[in-house]
Design a protein around this motif. Structure first.
Motif, PDB file in Angstrom:
ATOM      1  N   THR A 237      -7.654  -6.081  -8.941  1.00  0.00           N
ATOM      2  CA  THR A 237      -8.396  -6.536  -7.774  1.00  0.00           C
ATOM      3  C   THR A 237      -7.338  -6.385  -6.784  1.00  0.00           C
ATOM      4  OG1 THR A 237      -9.641  -8.231  -9.414  1.00  0.00           O
ATOM      5  CG2 THR A 237      -9.565  -8.507  -6.798  1.00  0.00           C
ATOM      6  N   LEU A 238      -6.062  -6.777  -6.841  1.00  0.00           N
ATOM      7  CA  LEU A 238      -5.354  -6.901  -5.829  1.00  0.00           C
ATOM      8  C   LEU A 238      -4.668  -5.353  -5.387  1.00  0.00           C
ATOM      9  CD1 LEU A 238      -3.317  -9.941  -6.723  1.00  0.00           C
ATOM     10  CD2 LEU A 238      -4.955  -9.635  -5.241  1.00  0.00           C
ATOM     11  N   ILE A 239      -4.540  -4.673  -6.467  1.00  0.00           N
ATOM     12  CA  ILE A 239      -3.901  -3.188  -6.161  1.00  0.00           C
ATOM     13  C   ILE A 239      -5.052  -2.481  -5.440  1.00  0.00           C
ATOM     14  CG2 ILE A 239      -3.327  -0.929  -7.176  1.00  0.00           C
ATOM     15  CD1 ILE A 239      -2.052  -2.570  -9.675  1.00  0.00           C
ATOM     16  N   GLY A 240      -6.349  -2.480  -5.864  1.00  0.00           N
ATOM     17  CA  GLY A 240      -7.381  -1.604  -5.174  1.00  0.00           C
ATOM     18  C   GLY A 240      -7.672  -2.117  -3.913  1.00  0.00           C
ATOM     19  N   ALA A 241      -7.522  -3.528  -3.537  1.00  0.00           N
ATOM     20  CA  ALA A 241      -7.844  -3.812  -2.337  1.00  0.00           C
ATOM     21  C   ALA A 241      -6.536  -3.654  -1.479  1.00  0.00           C
ATOM     22  CB  ALA A 241      -8.081  -5.450  -2.221  1.00  0.00           C
ATOM     23  N   ALA A 242      -5.357  -3.687  -1.953  1.00  0.00           N
ATOM     24  CA  ALA A 242      -4.435  -3.178  -0.823  1.00  0.00           C
ATOM     25  C   ALA A 242      -4.474  -1.925  -0.662  1.00  0.00           C
ATOM     26  CB  ALA A 242      -2.958  -3.386  -1.822  1.00  0.00           C
ATOM     27  N   LEU A 243      -4.782  -0.861  -1.548  1.00  0.00           N
ATOM     28  CA  LEU A 243      -4.807   0.491  -1.387  1.00  0.00           C
ATOM     29  C   LEU A 243      -6.077   0.781  -0.541  1.00  0.00           C
ATOM     30  CD1 LEU A 243      -4.342   2.046  -4.828  1.00  0.00           C
ATOM     31  CD2 LEU A 243      -2.975   2.189  -3.072  1.00  0.00           C
ATOM     32  N   TYR A 244      -6.901   0.025  -0.543  1.00  0.00           N
ATOM     33  CA  TYR A 244      -8.152  -0.025   0.502  1.00  0.00           C
ATOM     34  C   TYR A 244      -7.693  -0.164   1.867  1.00  0.00           C
ATOM     35  CZ  TYR A 244     -12.956  -1.274   2.444  1.00  0.00           C
ATOM     36  OH  TYR A 244     -14.076  -1.484   2.847  1.00  0.00           O
ATOM     37  N   ARG A 245      -7.000  -1.384   2.199  1.00  0.00           N
ATOM     38  CA  ARG A 245      -6.636  -1.502   3.473  1.00  0.00           C
ATOM     39  C   ARG A 245      -5.740  -0.624   4.061  1.00  0.00           C
ATOM     40  NH1 ARG A 245      -5.234  -6.269   0.711  1.00  0.00           N
ATOM     41  NH2 ARG A 245      -7.006  -7.805   0.579  1.00  0.00           N
ATOM     42  N   ILE A 246      -4.680  -0.181   3.058  1.00  0.00           N
ATOM     43  CA  ILE A 246      -3.702   0.945   3.849  1.00  0.00           C
ATOM     44  C   ILE A 246      -4.458   2.398   3.874  1.00  0.00           C
ATOM     45  CG2 ILE A 246      -1.655   2.025   2.946  1.00  0.00           C
ATOM     46  CD1 ILE A 246      -0.884  -0.582   1.430  1.00  0.00           C
ATOM     47  N   TYR A 247      -5.327   2.685   3.105  1.00  0.00           N
ATOM     48  CA  TYR A 247      -5.976   3.877   3.319  1.00  0.00           C
ATOM     49  C   TYR A 247      -6.551   3.639   4.714  1.00  0.00           C
ATOM     50  CZ  TYR A 247      -5.737   6.968  -0.603  1.00  0.00           C
ATOM     51  OH  TYR A 247      -4.864   7.729  -1.672  1.00  0.00           O
ATOM     52  N   LYS A 248      -7.369   2.574   5.048  1.00  0.00           N
ATOM     53  CA  LYS A 248      -7.977   2.423   6.388  1.00  0.00           C
ATOM     54  C   LYS A 248      -7.113   2.556   7.518  1.00  0.00           C
ATOM     55  CE  LYS A 248     -12.342   0.167   5.525  1.00  0.00           C
ATOM     56  NZ  LYS A 248     -13.275  -0.897   5.779  1.00  0.00           N
ATOM     57  N   ARG A 249      -5.882   1.782   7.139  1.00  0.00           N
ATOM     58  CA  ARG A 249      -4.784   1.795   8.186  1.00  0.00           C
ATOM     59  C   ARG A 249      -4.422   3.148   8.557  1.00  0.00           C
ATOM     60  NH1 ARG A 249      -1.929  -2.290  11.180  1.00  0.00           N
ATOM     61  NH2 ARG A 249      -3.805  -3.600  10.821  1.00  0.00           N
ATOM     62  N   ARG A 250      -4.270   4.036   7.695  1.00  0.00           N
ATOM     63  CA  ARG A 250      -3.782   5.315   7.854  1.00  0.00           C
ATOM     64  C   ARG A 250      -5.025   6.395   8.280  1.00  0.00           C
ATOM     65  NH1 ARG A 250       0.828   5.030   9.394  1.00  0.00           N
ATOM     66  NH2 ARG A 250       1.784   6.677   8.753  1.00  0.00           N
ATOM     67  N   GLY A 251      -6.258   5.508   8.614  1.00  0.00           N
ATOM     68  CA  GLY A 251      -7.165   6.597   9.288  1.00  0.00           C
ATOM     69  C   GLY A 251      -8.161   7.234   8.289  1.00  0.00           C
TER      70      GLY A 251
END
Ligand code: ARG
Length: 571
Positions: A138-152
């Motif tokens: 849950t936490l790894i996936g959600a962190a990747l999700y946010r960071i992907y978005k942040r990188r466009g």
């Protein structure tokens, strides 16, 4: 720092008449700050310059010293290396200038513009309670999700619910035999689990039960209304329970299409596998033979004709490709499922889908609790509600002791308790097993969530003492002249690495790089804070130091936010 590298590369390129890109690729970051800010290992030039590296280093260093460029303090030859030292004030202006310019969108980039990533995370099972074992995904996936978005990137968060399979037939059979609506309504998932355990126990004695379970699942597969309505009710109960946890942790999904979603989509996929000549019969089952790749066969249809977890994953991958047109698709799932994903990816490749190479299993280790492995069967299990509840209580007790007059104690305790758990879970390399310990997670010293949050609070309160609100010191162009001491330079070097860390996190699907980075940054700032007086009498010195403080504050809160951790302004 990249800017300094570019300048060094330009100078090296013109001095040695090589390509700038090539010069850039030769440059390294020195292992210690005393060795400068960029280093050129001269053996890379030995062939073109036909000299021994130390001779090249000596000659080039002399030439380069004679033609200084903006940002360069000095050049030194050491053995076969040339070390380039950046001008501290220039570096400060570069780094802080970038943060000032991007203060409203720190870490944002359009690198992922036009690209889509699917991320399958959390993916809980129906009729089970959310426990500590589900926390990593849950936490790894959600962190990747946010960071992907942040990188466009366009990111699609998918909760691939475990909501199909024979166990649900058993659960319905058990409910019909012994269950009551009132009891399940009152006790929720606990009541369901009890029914399931009882069914398994009694089925060992009474073979009729197994038959009943199978019949119920078959009924579900055939669309029997009564069976499905009971099942959907179980599903709602589980989701309501999970939603509470997701809300508390700030986790979101774009899709809850789980295994049951694919029941009517598997037929054509099985047909396609058949047409492509990939299915063979083995003991009555239909399988894809993977012996050439040293793997057991991937079972597509069991001997009774039922589909499998793998069939659903193959179908889901195709569906996601067709629906979202992803460029990458990630599965954040424990390493126990390594073989499963290798089989699924291989089958898709054999079907002729070259995009199978863009699928990635983001595996992670097991979680134990204070030295004990978790086991539902042995009753050694830590439910997430309980874990979070205890973390928040402990944080509240610490606040009560350290700052009893804090106005919004309850809210801050929630932020610290949850932050501690999340930071702890995201601190190690994901593939490593995690042993969760209370005293380690909630420590206010060292590499913990509370420590980083506390550093953030320190920044905010230093700014407040100077009469500044958060962000105010980032409204003006940097000067940097008073940030040339070693402590400030260490902080600046770290600050300059923030964007690079985010890219690295995505490249390696490894959020722990960001977690560690934040711990390092917090530590570097704290050394700075102890060694230098931020609120110096000299206005120019004070302004520089406050701006650095504000930049650290913003970077910490942005980084924590990407990990799903709150950054309180006081605690
Ligand atoms: N529900 C599964 C489990 O708890 C995880 C599903 C992971 N995602 C997937 N597409 N297989 O083991």
């Amino acid at each position: 720092m990249t800017d300094f590298f570019t300048r060094v590369a330009q100078a090296v390129a013109s001095a040695c008449s090589i390509d700038e890109a090539q010069a850039l690729s030769f440059l390294e970051t020195p292992p210690q700050p005393e060795l400068g800010d960029a280093a050129l290992p001269c053996f890379k030039l030995a062939r073109t310059m036909r000299k021994a590296p130390p001779a090249i280093a000596a000659q080039l260093a002399e030439e380069l010293s004679a033609q200084p460029f903006e940002g360069l303090k000095c050049v030194k030859a050491v053995g076969g290396y040339i070390n380039f030292y950046a001008d501290g004030a220039w570096l400060a202006r570069q780094v802080l200038g970038h943060i000032v310019d991007t203060r409203d969108c720190l870490g944002q980039s359009d690198a992922g513009q036009g690209k889509t990533v699917c991320i399958d995370y959390s993916s809980i099972n129906i009729a089970k309670r959310f426990h500590i074992g589900h926390l990593s995904t849950t936490l790894i996936g959600a962190a990747l999700y946010r960071i992907y978005k942040r990188r466009g990137w366009q990111a699609v968060g998918i909760n691939h619910l475990g909501d199909w399979g024979t166990q649900f037939g058993k659960m319905i059979a058990a409910f019909r035999r012994w269950g009551s609506r009132e009891d399940v309504e009152a006790r929720g998932i606990d009541a369901l689990l009890e029914l399931y355990v009882r069914f398994d126990r009694e089925a060992q004695e009474d073979p009729v039960l197994a038959e009943e379970g199978r019949a119920c699942f078959l009924a579900m597969e055939e669309g029997d209304e009564d069976a499905l309505s009971i099942f959907n009710w179980f599903k709602e109960l589980t989701l309501a329970d999970a939603q509470r946890v997701y809300k508390r942790l700030g986790i979101v999904f774009d899709s809850y299409a789980g295994e049951s979603f694919y029941t009517d989509k598997m037929g054509p996929v099985v047909e396609e596998l058949k047409q492509k000549g990939l299915l063979v019969e083995s003991q009555g089952a239909q399988v894809v033979d993977l012996s050439q790749w040293n793997m057991p066969p991937c079972i597509i249809l069991k001997s009774d004709g039922a589909t499998t977890y793998a069939t659903r994953d193959i179908t889901a991958a195709l569906y996601r490709k067709n629906t979202y047109g992803f460029d990458r698709s990630l599965y954040v799932v424990a390493y126990q499922q390594n073989l499963h994903f290798k089989q699924v990816f291989k089958v898709l490749e054999l079907m002729g889908y070259d995009w199978a190479s863009t699928l990635e299993h983001v595996a992670f280790g097991m979680v134990s609790f204070e030295g004990q492995t978790l086991s539902t069967r042995k009753g050694r299990i830590l439910y997430l509600d309980e874990l979070l509840g205890r973390a928040v209580d402990k944080a509240a007790a610490i606040i009560e002791e350290k700052s009893p007059n804090l106005p919004d104690k309850a809210e801050v305790a929630e932020q610290i308790g949850i932050g501690a758990v999340c930071f702890f879970m995201l601190y190690n390399n994901r593939i490593k097993d995690i042993d969760f310990w209370w005293d380690r997670a909630l420590n206010f010293e060292g590499e913990t969530g509370p420590y980083v949050q506390y550093t953030h609070v320190r920044c905010a309160s230093v700014l407040a003492k100077a009469g500044l609100t958060p962000g105010q010191a980032l409204m003006h162009a940097p000067n940097g002249a008073h940030l040339t001491d070693a402590d400030a330079q260490r902080v600046l070097t770290l600050l300059s690495g923030f964007d690079g860390i985010l890219d690295e996190v995505l490249l390696r699907s490894e959020p722990s790089l960001l977690t560690r980075y934040l711990a390092d940054l917090a530590q570097a700032y704290n050394s700075y804070y102890y060694n230098q007086r931020i609120l110096d009498e000299d206005a120019a010195v004070r302004a520089d130091r406050l701006q650095l403080t504000d930049a650290v504050r913003l970077t910490l809160s942005t980084g924590l936010g990407l990990l799903g951790i709150a950054a309180p302004n006081h605690m």
